[in-house]
Design a protein around this motif. Structure first.
Motif, PDB file in Angstrom:
ATOM      1  N   LYS A  50      63.912  14.277 -65.386  1.00 57.22           N
ATOM      2  CA  LYS A  50      65.039  13.410 -65.037  1.00 57.22           C
ATOM      3  C   LYS A  50      64.512  12.032 -64.667  1.00 57.22           C
ATOM      4  O   LYS A  50      63.377  11.904 -64.209  1.00 57.22           O
ATOM      5  N   PRO A  51      65.337  10.999 -64.840  1.00 59.04           N
ATOM      6  CA  PRO A  51      64.849   9.626 -64.634  1.00 59.04           C
ATOM      7  C   PRO A  51      64.527   9.299 -63.183  1.00 59.04           C
ATOM      8  O   PRO A  51      65.206   9.757 -62.264  1.00 59.04           O
ATOM      9  N   VAL A  52      63.505   8.481 -63.024  1.00 58.69           N
ATOM     10  CA  VAL A  52      63.028   8.043 -61.707  1.00 58.69           C
ATOM     11  C   VAL A  52      62.964   6.522 -61.692  1.00 58.69           C
ATOM     12  O   VAL A  52      62.328   5.910 -62.554  1.00 58.69           O
ATOM     13  N   ILE A  53      63.624   5.902 -60.711  1.00 58.02           N
ATOM     14  CA  ILE A  53      63.501   4.465 -60.482  1.00 58.02           C
ATOM     15  C   ILE A  53      62.565   4.267 -59.297  1.00 58.02           C
ATOM     16  O   ILE A  53      62.831   4.736 -58.186  1.00 58.02           O
ATOM     17  N   HIS A  54      61.460   3.574 -59.547  1.00 56.84           N
ATOM     18  CA  HIS A  54      60.456   3.357 -58.511  1.00 56.84           C
ATOM     19  C   HIS A  54      60.606   1.952 -57.936  1.00 56.84           C
ATOM     20  O   HIS A  54      60.341   0.955 -58.625  1.00 56.84           O
ATOM     21  N   LEU A  55      61.032   1.867 -56.676  1.00 58.13           N
ATOM     22  CA  LEU A  55      61.116   0.584 -55.964  1.00 58.13           C
ATOM     23  C   LEU A  55      59.728   0.238 -55.440  1.00 58.13           C
ATOM     24  O   LEU A  55      59.187   0.942 -54.581  1.00 58.13           O
ATOM     25  N   SER A  56      59.136  -0.823 -55.959  1.00 55.70           N
ATOM     26  CA  SER A  56      57.725  -1.093 -55.676  1.00 55.70           C
ATOM     27  C   SER A  56      57.525  -2.354 -54.862  1.00 55.70           C
ATOM     28  O   SER A  56      58.269  -3.328 -54.985  1.00 55.70           O
TER      29      SER A  56
ATOM     30  N   LEU B  93      71.282  -0.697 -50.533  1.00 54.03           N
ATOM     31  CA  LEU B  93      71.705   0.656 -50.890  1.00 54.03           C
ATOM     32  C   LEU B  93      73.029   1.014 -50.244  1.00 54.03           C
ATOM     33  O   LEU B  93      73.871   1.701 -50.845  1.00 54.03           O
ATOM     34  N   LEU B  94      73.246   0.558 -49.012  1.00 51.31           N
ATOM     35  CA  LEU B  94      74.522   0.803 -48.359  1.00 51.31           C
ATOM     36  C   LEU B  94      75.656   0.092 -49.099  1.00 51.31           C
ATOM     37  O   LEU B  94      76.742   0.659 -49.311  1.00 51.31           O
TER      38      LEU B  94
ATOM     39  N   GLU C  30      59.984   1.138 -63.145  1.00 47.45           N
ATOM     40  CA  GLU C  30      59.610   0.359 -61.967  1.00 47.45           C
ATOM     41  C   GLU C  30      60.588  -0.793 -61.759  1.00 47.45           C
ATOM     42  O   GLU C  30      60.948  -1.519 -62.693  1.00 47.45           O
ATOM     43  N   LEU C  31      61.011  -0.964 -60.505  1.00 49.25           N
ATOM     44  CA  LEU C  31      61.861  -2.083 -60.119  1.00 49.25           C
ATOM     45  C   LEU C  31      61.240  -2.734 -58.890  1.00 49.25           C
ATOM     46  O   LEU C  31      61.280  -2.163 -57.789  1.00 49.25           O
ATOM     47  N   PRO C  32      60.629  -3.909 -59.035  1.00 49.98           N
ATOM     48  CA  PRO C  32      60.060  -4.591 -57.868  1.00 49.98           C
ATOM     49  C   PRO C  32      61.119  -4.794 -56.790  1.00 49.98           C
ATOM     50  O   PRO C  32      62.270  -5.106 -57.097  1.00 49.98           O
ATOM     51  N   VAL C  33      60.711  -4.618 -55.545  1.00 47.18           N
ATOM     52  CA  VAL C  33      61.677  -4.657 -54.459  1.00 47.18           C
ATOM     53  C   VAL C  33      62.379  -6.012 -54.370  1.00 47.18           C
ATOM     54  O   VAL C  33      63.525  -6.104 -53.903  1.00 47.18           O
ATOM     55  N   ALA C  34      61.731  -7.074 -54.839  1.00 49.66           N
ATOM     56  CA  ALA C  34      62.360  -8.398 -54.834  1.00 49.66           C
ATOM     57  C   ALA C  34      63.579  -8.449 -55.755  1.00 49.66           C
ATOM     58  O   ALA C  34      64.413  -9.339 -55.620  1.00 49.66           O
ATOM     59  N   ARG C  35      63.670  -7.472 -56.665  1.00 46.05           N
ATOM     60  CA  ARG C  35      64.797  -7.430 -57.596  1.00 46.05           C
ATOM     61  C   ARG C  35      65.719  -6.260 -57.309  1.00 46.05           C
ATOM     62  O   ARG C  35      66.395  -5.743 -58.201  1.00 46.05           O
ATOM     63  N   VAL C  36      65.784  -5.818 -56.066  1.00 45.67           N
ATOM     64  CA  VAL C  36      66.602  -4.654 -55.738  1.00 45.67           C
ATOM     65  C   VAL C  36      68.079  -4.892 -56.052  1.00 45.67           C
ATOM     66  O   VAL C  36      68.847  -3.943 -56.262  1.00 45.67           O
ATOM     67  N   CYS C  37      68.499  -6.140 -56.131  1.00 44.10           N
ATOM     68  CA  CYS C  37      69.892  -6.440 -56.478  1.00 44.10           C
ATOM     69  C   CYS C  37      70.225  -5.990 -57.908  1.00 44.10           C
ATOM     70  O   CYS C  37      71.401  -5.865 -58.272  1.00 44.10           O
ATOM     71  N   ASP C  38      69.191  -5.727 -58.724  1.00 50.50           N
ATOM     72  CA  ASP C  38      69.410  -5.248 -60.091  1.00 50.50           C
ATOM     73  C   ASP C  38      69.494  -3.730 -60.171  1.00 50.50           C
ATOM     74  O   ASP C  38      69.615  -3.168 -61.277  1.00 50.50           O
ATOM     75  N   LEU C  39      69.419  -3.051 -59.041  1.00 47.06           N
ATOM     76  CA  LEU C  39      69.368  -1.588 -59.031  1.00 47.06           C
ATOM     77  C   LEU C  39      70.597  -0.971 -59.693  1.00 47.06           C
ATOM     78  O   LEU C  39      70.480  -0.028 -60.489  1.00 47.06           O
TER      79      LEU C  39
ATOM     80  N   ASN D 190      72.601  -2.095 -61.996  1.00 46.67           N
ATOM     81  CA  ASN D 190      72.559  -2.239 -63.452  1.00 46.67           C
ATOM     82  C   ASN D 190      71.547  -1.276 -64.075  1.00 46.67           C
ATOM     83  O   ASN D 190      71.783  -0.730 -65.159  1.00 46.67           O
ATOM     84  N   MET D 191      70.427  -1.068 -63.398  1.00 47.72           N
ATOM     85  CA  MET D 191      69.425  -0.151 -63.929  1.00 47.72           C
ATOM     86  C   MET D 191      69.948   1.278 -63.913  1.00 47.72           C
ATOM     87  O   MET D 191      69.742   2.037 -64.884  1.00 47.72           O
ATOM     88  N   ILE D 192      70.624   1.665 -62.847  1.00 44.49           N
ATOM     89  CA  ILE D 192      71.210   3.016 -62.785  1.00 44.49           C
ATOM     90  C   ILE D 192      72.182   3.214 -63.941  1.00 44.49           C
ATOM     91  O   ILE D 192      72.122   4.217 -64.673  1.00 44.49           O
ATOM     92  N   ASP D 193      73.098   2.272 -64.099  1.00 42.52           N
ATOM     93  CA  ASP D 193      74.097   2.389 -65.172  1.00 42.52           C
ATOM     94  C   ASP D 193      73.426   2.419 -66.545  1.00 42.52           C
ATOM     95  O   ASP D 193      73.823   3.196 -67.429  1.00 42.52           O
ATOM     96  N   GLY D 194      72.397   1.585 -66.737  1.00 42.43           N
ATOM     97  CA  GLY D 194      71.724   1.526 -68.019  1.00 42.43           C
ATOM     98  C   GLY D 194      71.003   2.821 -68.363  1.00 42.43           C
ATOM     99  O   GLY D 194      71.045   3.287 -69.511  1.00 42.43           O
ATOM    100  N   ILE D 195      70.359   3.412 -67.373  1.00 41.31           N
ATOM    101  CA  ILE D 195      69.641   4.672 -67.616  1.00 41.31           C
ATOM    102  C   ILE D 195      70.613   5.808 -67.910  1.00 41.31           C
ATOM    103  O   ILE D 195      70.441   6.574 -68.871  1.00 41.31           O
ATOM    104  N   LEU D 196      71.655   5.920 -67.101  1.00 42.57           N
ATOM    105  CA  LEU D 196      72.582   7.046 -67.259  1.00 42.57           C
ATOM    106  C   LEU D 196      73.441   6.912 -68.507  1.00 42.57           C
ATOM    107  O   LEU D 196      73.903   7.925 -69.059  1.00 42.57           O
ATOM    108  N   SER D 197      73.650   5.702 -68.974  1.00 50.34           N
ATOM    109  CA  SER D 197      74.429   5.498 -70.197  1.00 50.34           C
ATOM    110  C   SER D 197      73.570   5.645 -71.451  1.00 50.34           C
ATOM    111  O   SER D 197      74.099   5.767 -72.566  1.00 50.34           O
ATOM    112  N   GLY D 198      72.251   5.649 -71.289  1.00 46.52           N
ATOM    113  CA  GLY D 198      71.348   5.724 -72.420  1.00 46.52           C
ATOM    114  C   GLY D 198      70.925   4.375 -72.954  1.00 46.52           C
ATOM    115  O   GLY D 198      70.091   4.296 -73.866  1.00 46.52           O
TER     116      GLY D 198
END
Length: 453
Positions: free
Chosen positions: A368-374, A286-287, A394-403, A405-413
């Motif tokens: 509003k959209p929610v990304i759940h780190l599980s 996240l940093l 849901e985004l499994p924590v093992a795939r946090v490196c994809d966060l 892309n998921m943010i951009d994908g959700i906000l872009s539609g």
């Protein structure tokens, strides 16, 4: 207090034989001296109204009301967790405008997981004051003296903020508060995991006259672990729900960025409870994301118990977390939300990143959209939790490196928001349009004589 001195003198005269043993006479003299010293301390406190009660006028009001509250229902709100104040705020303010009630707020110290001592009563008091709430400060070095002060008000009802007895001084244990009817509004809107159903099987719940719950489904789920099988549960809706929906937007980061994200982290970072916390597994990623994406504001909202757990850590682990916070706060597009005022940022933000628990439900009320780190070992959701998770990505924590892309994908539609599921959840939680009114009417039904209703 003067009656103690008089009683001692009457005891001396009534039983003259006590003058014979010198040790007893000396003991009585010492007790008399200690009583005088205690009276002098109390007189000093009363002369300095700010010492315990805040403003002198507030002290005068309460001194009068202890003797006579004109037949109103006197209610105590014991507040140790300002971050959860929103569950009771509307109830308190509605009581202020209702002539049937005499509500009084008390600020308490707290000891969240990781803390060694009871702390932060001053912060609770200050944050309540900023909300226009004058609290009586219960911060005596001997909490049982504070309990005596509380008892002197002869309360009809008491609201404590949670079922977790270790979080507050033992003096305010549920059994010690049984001189009044106890009521409970859960600090979370509803439990989403069976591991969150502890509140219905604790001693606090069992001593409450009523436990107010958010929905019929919430009650149905909780009944399975309730020794009363739901008999003391009242479906009122949750007072925090309208607070979240009606809040005015506010944002503490001043960059002018169009995209605003909240990142929330729970304190259950080890194993053995609900296993939702992922902060140690994701804070570095996240940093990096916030450093790389200066076009996105990221407001970090840690659970207050996560902070106390970190504060008590030592060695390299503590050093890593200290470095994180230093680097995080140095960025222009980040901040840490520590004062518990999250309703405004909910309204002003575009997306939530979260591991658990309460915000998973609450943020969806604003659709509003929610990304759940599980985590793979997290506790399974109950029936309500399934409705909540249906509205998250849901985004499994093992795939946090994809966060990113998921943010951009959700906000872009490109990634579809789960609005239908969120609206079903919101509809369920807004079936009761006036939760605070439901709670107030329940107390009136319980505590006001029929002739005065």
């Amino acid at each position: 207090m003067r009656f103690i001195s008089g009683a001692l003198e009457r005891l001396r005269s009534a039983i003259p034989d006590l003058s014979r043993p010198k040790r007893i006479e000396e003991a009585l003299d010492q007790l008399h001296q200690r009583n005088e010293a205690l009276e002098n301390k109390i007189d000093a406190l009363l002369r300095n109204g700010t010492a315990t009660l805040g403003a002198a006028s507030l002290g005068a009001k309460y001194a009068k009301n202890v003797v006579n509250n004109e037949g109103r229902i006197r209610v105590a709100f014991l507040i140790h967790n300002f971050e959860a104040w929103w569950s009771l705020r509307s109830v308190y303010f509605r009581m202020l405008t209702d002539d049937s009630f005499d509500p009084i707020v008390f600020s308490l110290p707290r000891k969240f997981p990781g803390s060694v001592d009871f702390i932060d009563e001053d912060k609770v008091h200050e944050r309540l004051a900023a909300e226009g709430v004058h609290s009586i400060r219960l911060n005596d070095s001997d909490p049982f003296r504070d309990l005596d002060r509380l008892r002197s008000f002869e309360f009809d009802a008491i609201f404590r903020q949670s079922q977790w007895a270790p979080d507050i001084p033992p003096a305010f244990d549920s059994l010690n508060l049984s001189f009044a009817h106890q009521y409970y509004v859960p600090y979370e809107v509803t439990t989403i995991s069976d591991h969150g159903l502890d509140f219905v099987s604790t001693y606090h719940h069992q001593l409450c006259a009523r436990v107010f719950v958010a929905s019929e489904l919430s009650k149905s789920i909780a009944e399975s672990k309730d020794i009363y099988r739901g008999a003391r549960m009242t479906v009122s809706g949750h007072p925090k729900v309208p607070e979240i929906i009606r809040a005015s937007p506010s944002w503490p980061i001043d960059t002018g960025n169009a995209t605003r994200v909240i990142w929330s982290a729970h304190h259950a970072i080890d194993t053995g409870w609900n296993n939702y916390g992922v902060f140690p597994l994701v804070f570095e990623e996240l940093l990096k994301l916030a450093t790389r994406r200066t076009d996105i504001d990221v407001l970090f909202s840690p659970h207050p118990a996560l902070l106390t757990r970190i504060q008590e850590m030592t060695g390299s682990e503590r050093a890593d977390y200290d470095a994180f916070f230093e680097n995080w706060e140095a960025l222009p597009n980040t901040a840490v939300l520590e004062d518990g005022r999250y309703l405004g940022p909910f309204q002003a933000s575009d997306l939530l990143i979260i591991d658990g628990l309460s915000f998973l439900t609450e943020y969806q009320l604003n659709e509003k959209p929610v990304i759940h780190l599980s985590r793979p070992d997290r506790s399974e959701p109950n029936r309500f939790g399934e409705l909540v998770f249906a509205g998250t990505h849901e985004l499994p924590v093992a795939r946090v490196c994809d966060l990113e892309n998921m943010i951009d994908g959700i906000l872009s539609g490109e990634i579809e928001q789960k609005l239908d599921a969120q609206r079903r959840l919101k509809a369920l939680l807004t079936e009761k349009s006036d939760p605070a009114g439901e709670i107030i009417n329940a107390l009136k039904a319980d505590l006001r004589p029929a002739s005065s209703k």
